[in-house]
Write a protein that holds these residues in place. Structure first.
Motif, PDB file in Angstrom:
ATOM      1  N   TYR A   1      -2.624   0.166  17.739  1.00 42.54           N
ATOM      2  CA  TYR A   1      -3.025   1.265  16.902  1.00 42.54           C
ATOM      3  C   TYR A   1      -4.534   1.466  16.985  1.00 42.54           C
ATOM      4  CZ  TYR A   1      -4.123  -2.269  13.304  1.00 42.54           C
ATOM      5  OH  TYR A   1      -4.617  -3.344  12.610  1.00 42.54           O
TER       6      TYR A   1
ATOM      7  N   GLN B   1       2.844   8.287   8.241  1.00 42.36           N
ATOM      8  CA  GLN B   1       2.670   8.485   9.664  1.00 42.36           C
ATOM      9  C   GLN B   1       3.695   9.502  10.155  1.00 42.36           C
ATOM     10  OE1 GLN B   1       2.684   4.684  11.704  1.00 42.36           O
ATOM     11  NE2 GLN B   1       1.211   3.812  10.269  1.00 42.36           N
TER      12      GLN B   1
ATOM     13  N   ARG C   1       0.824  -1.209   0.000  1.00 43.27           N
ATOM     14  CA  ARG C   1       0.000   0.000   0.000  1.00 43.27           C
ATOM     15  C   ARG C   1       0.860   1.261   0.000  1.00 43.27           C
ATOM     16  NH1 ARG C   1      -5.510  -0.527   1.149  1.00 43.27           N
ATOM     17  NH2 ARG C   1      -6.120  -2.567   0.358  1.00 43.27           N
ATOM     18  N   GLY C   2       2.102   1.110   0.471  1.00 45.14           N
ATOM     19  CA  GLY C   2       2.999   2.259   0.481  1.00 45.14           C
ATOM     20  C   GLY C   2       4.340   1.858   1.048  1.00 45.14           C
TER      21      GLY C   2
ATOM     22  N   TYR D   1      -0.844   5.561  16.597  1.00 44.43           N
ATOM     23  CA  TYR D   1      -0.062   4.336  16.730  1.00 44.43           C
ATOM     24  C   TYR D   1       0.940   4.452  17.869  1.00 44.43           C
ATOM     25  CZ  TYR D   1      -1.569   4.137  11.844  1.00 44.43           C
ATOM     26  OH  TYR D   1      -2.307   4.154  10.690  1.00 44.43           O
TER      27      TYR D   1
ATOM     28  N   TYR E   1       4.685   2.595  18.849  1.00 38.17           N
ATOM     29  CA  TYR E   1       5.776   1.717  18.478  1.00 38.17           C
ATOM     30  C   TYR E   1       6.793   1.680  19.606  1.00 38.17           C
ATOM     31  CZ  TYR E   1       4.197   2.150  13.613  1.00 38.17           C
ATOM     32  OH  TYR E   1       3.471   2.112  12.447  1.00 38.17           O
TER      33      TYR E   1
ATOM     34  N   GLN F   1       3.783  -0.609   4.265  1.00 36.43           N
ATOM     35  CA  GLN F   1       2.438  -0.841   4.761  1.00 36.43           C
ATOM     36  C   GLN F   1       1.774  -1.802   3.793  1.00 36.43           C
ATOM     37  OE1 GLN F   1      -0.533   2.410   4.977  1.00 36.43           O
ATOM     38  NE2 GLN F   1      -0.708   1.852   7.134  1.00 36.43           N
ATOM     39  N   ALA F   2       1.265  -2.902   4.350  1.00 39.49           N
ATOM     40  CA  ALA F   2       0.694  -3.944   3.513  1.00 39.49           C
ATOM     41  C   ALA F   2      -0.764  -3.662   3.215  1.00 39.49           C
ATOM     42  CB  ALA F   2       0.832  -5.295   4.216  1.00 39.49           C
TER      43      ALA F   2
ATOM     44  N   TYR G   1       4.475   4.522  -3.997  1.00 41.23           N
ATOM     45  CA  TYR G   1       3.321   3.628  -4.062  1.00 41.23           C
ATOM     46  C   TYR G   1       3.452   2.516  -5.094  1.00 41.23           C
ATOM     47  CZ  TYR G   1       0.913   7.094  -1.203  1.00 41.23           C
ATOM     48  OH  TYR G   1       0.551   7.949  -0.189  1.00 41.23           O
TER      49      TYR G   1
ATOM     50  N   THR H   1       6.981   8.994   0.458  1.00 40.02           N
ATOM     51  CA  THR H   1       6.111   7.845   0.258  1.00 40.02           C
ATOM     52  C   THR H   1       6.171   7.454  -1.208  1.00 40.02           C
ATOM     53  OG1 THR H   1       4.566   8.705   1.923  1.00 40.02           O
ATOM     54  CG2 THR H   1       3.812   6.896   0.532  1.00 40.02           C
TER      55      THR H   1
ATOM     56  N   LEU I   1       5.379  -2.466  16.207  1.00 39.46           N
ATOM     57  CA  LEU I   1       4.056  -1.929  16.479  1.00 39.46           C
ATOM     58  C   LEU I   1       3.446  -2.563  17.722  1.00 39.46           C
ATOM     59  CD1 LEU I   1       1.716  -0.112  15.393  1.00 39.46           C
ATOM     60  CD2 LEU I   1       0.908  -2.162  14.175  1.00 39.46           C
TER      61      LEU I   1
ATOM     62  N   GLN J   1      -7.781   3.423  14.804  1.00 35.85           N
ATOM     63  CA  GLN J   1      -8.213   4.119  13.583  1.00 35.85           C
ATOM     64  C   GLN J   1      -9.318   5.129  13.867  1.00 35.85           C
ATOM     65  OE1 GLN J   1      -9.332   0.977  10.959  1.00 35.85           O
ATOM     66  NE2 GLN J   1      -7.298   0.073  10.915  1.00 35.85           N
TER      67      GLN J   1
ATOM     68  N   ALA K   1      -6.034   1.597   8.235  1.00 36.39           N
ATOM     69  CA  ALA K   1      -4.664   2.098   8.322  1.00 36.39           C
ATOM     70  C   ALA K   1      -3.885   1.261   9.317  1.00 36.39           C
ATOM     71  CB  ALA K   1      -4.679   3.562   8.727  1.00 36.39           C
ATOM     72  N   ASP K   2      -3.354   0.132   8.860  1.00 33.20           N
ATOM     73  CA  ASP K   2      -2.522  -0.701   9.722  1.00 33.20           C
ATOM     74  C   ASP K   2      -1.208  -0.021  10.016  1.00 33.20           C
ATOM     75  OD1 ASP K   2      -3.354  -4.061   8.550  1.00 33.20           O
ATOM     76  OD2 ASP K   2      -4.425  -2.594   9.761  1.00 33.20           O
ATOM     77  N   GLY K   3      -0.473  -0.609  10.960  1.00 32.26           N
ATOM     78  CA  GLY K   3       0.838  -0.088  11.278  1.00 32.26           C
ATOM     79  C   GLY K   3       1.835  -0.391  10.182  1.00 32.26           C
ATOM     80  N   LEU K   4       3.022   0.192  10.333  1.00 28.20           N
ATOM     81  CA  LEU K   4       4.105   0.001   9.387  1.00 28.20           C
ATOM     82  C   LEU K   4       5.037  -1.103   9.863  1.00 28.20           C
ATOM     83  CD1 LEU K   4       5.041   3.731   8.671  1.00 28.20           C
ATOM     84  CD2 LEU K   4       3.383   2.285   7.491  1.00 28.20           C
TER      85      LEU K   4
ATOM     86  N   ARG L   1      -8.036   7.053   7.988  1.00 33.67           N
ATOM     87  CA  ARG L   1      -8.192   5.664   8.380  1.00 33.67           C
ATOM     88  C   ARG L   1      -7.709   4.721   7.288  1.00 33.67           C
ATOM     89  NH1 ARG L   1     -14.219   4.745   9.890  1.00 33.67           N
ATOM     90  NH2 ARG L   1     -13.377   2.709  10.415  1.00 33.67           N
ATOM     91  N   ALA L   2      -7.696   5.179   6.058  1.00 33.46           N
ATOM     92  CA  ALA L   2      -7.266   4.332   4.953  1.00 33.46           C
ATOM     93  C   ALA L   2      -5.762   4.151   4.990  1.00 33.46           C
ATOM     94  CB  ALA L   2      -7.672   4.972   3.636  1.00 33.46           C
ATOM     95  N   SER L   3      -5.298   3.077   4.399  1.00 32.96           N
ATOM     96  CA  SER L   3      -3.861   2.818   4.360  1.00 32.96           C
ATOM     97  C   SER L   3      -3.210   3.626   3.242  1.00 32.96           C
ATOM     98  CB  SER L   3      -3.599   1.328   4.162  1.00 32.96           C
ATOM     99  OG  SER L   3      -4.249   0.875   2.993  1.00 32.96           O
TER     100      SER L   3
ATOM    101  N   PHE M   1       7.710   3.762   2.736  1.00 35.27           N
ATOM    102  CA  PHE M   1       8.009   5.038   3.378  1.00 35.27           C
ATOM    103  C   PHE M   1       9.478   5.108   3.762  1.00 35.27           C
ATOM    104  CE2 PHE M   1       3.532   6.004   3.857  1.00 35.27           C
ATOM    105  CZ  PHE M   1       2.950   4.752   3.900  1.00 35.27           C
TER     106      PHE M   1
END
Lengths: 114, 114
Positions: free
Chosen positions: B48, B103, A31-32, B33, B35, A91-92, A51, A49, B45, B50, A99-102, B97-99, A34
């Motif tokens: 987190y 951050q 997804r990104g 988040y 860490y 970010q997967a 992509y 970032t 992590l 959202q 928005a999961d963690g990195l 909230r989206a990936s 960084f």
């Protein structure tokens, strides 16, 4: 499992000597990617970032590039103030779109000698 | 100025005591988040969030707890159940909230437990 490997662990350059830092990654659905800079005892500072493969971004003496398996941070004619640890993170993809963690690599410690 | 505040910068505790680390942001970011950073390791992590009143465990949540009662605040409690609590703790936030969004990190809190 997502993985990020950075190389070299440490790099010492003379002022003005250009070089590249490597970030290899395996991730299910990127997804990104960084890049951050971290000075001793401080929080990471966001740089770029990326992509998708083929993408490039530049900021002053830094240029980040991305392929399907790795990213490079090119440093052109560095100055002593560029000395820092450079962190790469991914970010997967997430089925819920949240928005999961990195996932971070261990970093490359860069020293630029005057 | 907008940013992320972490307090205190240094924290010392005796083994067996719970301790709460503060994180506040005025960036109007949705996601936040926590860490942990140890020497020679990448950032890992812990938790987190959202959205307010919701949070998820990260990779190393055991021995930690969080709350998200306000959008601006995401405190982390290190409990006595955490076996190796001495570390550098970093709070971050992301605007959506989206990936795929970068951050931004606070200055960190260095916790020492003896």
């Amino acid at each position: 499992e997502d993985q990020v490997t950075q190389s070299p662990e440490a790099l010492r350059l003379q002022e003005g000597e250009s070089s590249s830092l490597n970030c290899s990654y395996t991730v299910s659905g990127l997804r990104g990617l960084f890049w951050y800079r971290q000075d001793p005892g401080k929080g990471p500072e966001f740089l770029f970032t990326l992509y998708s493969a083929g993408e490039e971004k530049e900021k002053e003496r830094l240029k980040a590039t991305l392929t399907k398996k790795e990213s490079f941070l090119h440093i052109t004619a560095p100055k002593p103030e560029d000395s820092a640890t450079y962190l790469c993170a991914v970010q997967a993809g997430y089925s819920g779109g949240g928005a999961d963690g990195l996932t971070f690599g261990k970093g490359t410690h860069l020293i630029i000698q005057p | 100025d907008g940013g992320i505040t972490q307090s205190p910068k240094y924290l010392f505790r005796k083994e067996g005591q719970n301790v709460t680390l503060s994180c506040e942001q005025n960036l109007n970011h949705d996601a936040m988040y926590w860490y942990r950073q140890d020497p020679g390791q990448g950032l890992r992590l812990i938790y987190y969030s959202q959205i307010v009143n919701d949070f998820q465990k990260g990779d190393i949540a055991e021995g930690y707890s969080v709350s998200r009662e306000k959008k601006e605040s995401f405190p982390l409690t290190v409990t006595s159940a955490q076996k190796n609590p001495t570390a550098f703790y970093l709070c971050a936030s992301s605007r959506a909230r989206a990936s795929g969004y970068e951050q931004y990190f606070g200055p960190g809190t260095r916790l020492t437990v003896t």
